[in-house]
Design a protein around this motif. Structure first.
Motif, mmCIF file in Angstrom:
data_model
loop_
_atom_site.group_PDB
_atom_site.id
_atom_site.type_symbol
_atom_site.label_atom_id
_atom_site.label_comp_id
_atom_site.label_asym_id
_atom_site.label_seq_id
_atom_site.Cartn_x
_atom_site.Cartn_y
_atom_site.Cartn_z
ATOM 1 N N LEU A 194 0.836 -1.203 0.000
ATOM 2 C CA LEU A 194 0.000 0.000 0.000
ATOM 3 C C LEU A 194 0.866 1.247 0.000
ATOM 4 C CD1 LEU A 194 -2.723 1.474 0.277
ATOM 5 C CD2 LEU A 194 -2.512 1.184 2.764
ATOM 6 N N TYR A 195 1.878 1.254 0.865
ATOM 7 C CA TYR A 195 2.758 2.422 0.947
ATOM 8 C C TYR A 195 3.494 2.670 -0.365
ATOM 9 C CZ TYR A 195 2.099 2.259 6.042
ATOM 10 O OH TYR A 195 1.569 2.262 7.298
ATOM 11 N N SER A 196 4.030 1.604 -0.947
ATOM 12 C CA SER A 196 4.856 1.786 -2.141
ATOM 13 C C SER A 196 4.027 2.089 -3.384
ATOM 14 C CB SER A 196 5.715 0.535 -2.384
ATOM 15 O OG SER A 196 4.911 -0.620 -2.519
ATOM 16 N N ALA A 197 2.731 1.827 -3.338
ATOM 17 C CA ALA A 197 1.859 2.142 -4.478
ATOM 18 C C ALA A 197 1.195 3.506 -4.331
ATOM 19 C CB ALA A 197 0.780 1.065 -4.628
ATOM 20 N N THR A 198 1.456 4.195 -3.229
ATOM 21 C CA THR A 198 0.824 5.489 -2.980
ATOM 22 C C THR A 198 1.615 6.617 -3.649
ATOM 23 O OG1 THR A 198 -0.083 4.742 -0.859
ATOM 24 C CG2 THR A 198 0.072 7.122 -1.211
ATOM 25 N N ALA A 199 1.015 7.215 -4.667
ATOM 26 C CA ALA A 199 1.664 8.339 -5.341
ATOM 27 C C ALA A 199 1.641 9.570 -4.447
ATOM 28 C CB ALA A 199 0.977 8.627 -6.663
ATOM 29 N N CYS A 200 0.526 9.777 -3.761
ATOM 30 C CA CYS A 200 0.435 10.862 -2.777
ATOM 31 C C CYS A 200 -0.782 10.624 -1.902
ATOM 32 C CB CYS A 200 0.352 12.228 -3.452
ATOM 33 S SG CYS A 200 -1.163 12.486 -4.416
ATOM 34 N N ALA A 201 -0.797 11.277 -0.766
ATOM 35 C CA ALA A 201 -1.934 11.167 0.155
ATOM 36 C C ALA A 201 -2.364 12.569 0.534
ATOM 37 C CB ALA A 201 -1.546 10.369 1.390
#
Length: 359
Positions: free
Chosen positions: A254-261
């Motif tokens: 999940l973290y590594s697929a997050t472009a931005c939050a």
């Protein structure tokens, strides 16, 4: 590691992160430093890999029966008639006395090749913004360096040993098991695997089982090496466990697929959080907990990477010592068994040189 221990390890990382907040700018600097360390490793290893190594050995199936017979004869006091074998098997035993020296040389080359290729992959995946693959590769680098360091630790006795004139290769033979396990460690019987129907076989059917009077090559848990590494680089075990979250299908995906939050509060004060999941650059600027954790993980990894050259230097010194022992003994052997070694035969030190040219 149990689930409870893993949970405690992650809580420790979070606690440290709270005590030492890391800014996004600092994280970028740490990330760049880690990548710089990987580039330095890659460059240093490439210099040593400009030529390939010819790893020489003799048939183990040919040597084993005679070796076992000679071993049992010596264990019984050598009072009975000495075992007798054909010239080919006897020569295989004599060549095999230098096997540990060649295995140590091969282990160093294998480690350099593998670590170099992982460095190249880490650089490529980072530049392509493939963070899952980047962290997986960093984990692989930590494992390989831990394995190299573990063998260096295991050979401390060998590095300080002084061979006796009547047994010039005894220290090498005593270290042979540790060297062989580092190079050949496995969970499988590869002979059984080759002939097995993997769709029908059970794991135990193809598992490695040590045969009597043979070298033990059962793979040890990598965590044993990681724990030893933790004594050299404090925090290496926890950093490694965090990187495992990116290798396994855990929250690291999940973290590594997050472009931005992003987040916002609506008219009634309810806070809404949105993660944009996709390819491309990853912006951790709003993920303060992740920035704090991975900053420490990468800092620890930098220390691990910087450790490798000195550990390789230790093993290089041991490899040269092993080479000298193997050669010294081999030259005695070929003098004592002149009928078995002509001048144009390969020297029993396994250097690849002929008896005539090996000095």
């Amino acid at each position: 590691m149990s689930k409870m221990q893993a949970a405690k390890a992650h809580m420790e990382v979070l606690r440290m992160a709270e005590e030492e907040p890391i800014t996004v700018k600092t994280y970028k600097e740490i990330q760049d430093a880690a990548l710089g360390s990987v580039r330095d490793l890659s460059s240093g290893l490439q210099d040593r890999l400009r030529s390939s190594l010819k790893y020489r050995m003799v048939s183990q199936s040919q040597a084993a029966p005679a070796e076992k017979a000679y071993y049992l004869w010596h264990q019984a006091g050598g009072t009975s008639a000495q075992p007798s074998f054909d010239a080919a098997s006897t020569r295989a035993v004599l060549y095999n006395q230098a096997a540990a020296a060649r295995q140590l040389e091969a282990f160093l080359q294998v480690s350099r090749v593998t670590i170099f290729e992982l460095c190249q992959t880490a650089i490529r995946t980072f530049e392509a913004h493939e963070m899952a693959a980047f962290y997986m590769t960093i984990r692989g680098l930590v494992e390989r360096i831990a394995n190299v360091a573990a063998l260096a630790d295991a050979l401390q006795d060998f590095s300080h040993a002084t061979p006796s004139p009547d047994k010039p290769n005894e220290p090498l033979l005593l270290a042979a098991g540790k060297i062989g396990k580092a190079l050949y460690g496995t969970k499988f019987d590869w002979g059984k695997l080759r002939n097995a129907d993997l769709r029908a076989a059970k794991k135990d059917d193809v598992a490695y089982v040590r045969k009597e009077l043979s070298m033990d090559v059962a793979a040890r848990s990598v965590l044993t090496s990681i724990d030893k590494l933790d004594k050299r680089v404090r925090g290496a075990r926890i950093a490694y466990e965090v990187l495992c979250e990116f290798l396994h299908p855990n929250v690291g995906d999940l973290y590594s697929a997050t472009a931005c939050a992003t987040s916002h509060s609506d008219r009634l004060g309810t806070r809404h959080v949105t993660r944009e999941l996709g390819l491309g650059p990853k912006d951790f600027s709003t993920s303060f907990d992740l920035v704090a954790i991975m900053s420490q993980v990468l800092s620890i990894c930098c220390e691990v990477f910087r450790l490798l050259p000195s550990v390789l230097a230790e093993l290089d010194a041991n490899s040269r010592k092993a080479e000298e022992m193997a050669k010294s003994f081999a030259h005695i052997v070929r003098s004592n068994y002149k009928p078995l070694f002509r001048k144009d035969d390969l020297c029993p030190c396994l250097s690849g040189l002929t008896v005539r040219k090996c000095r």
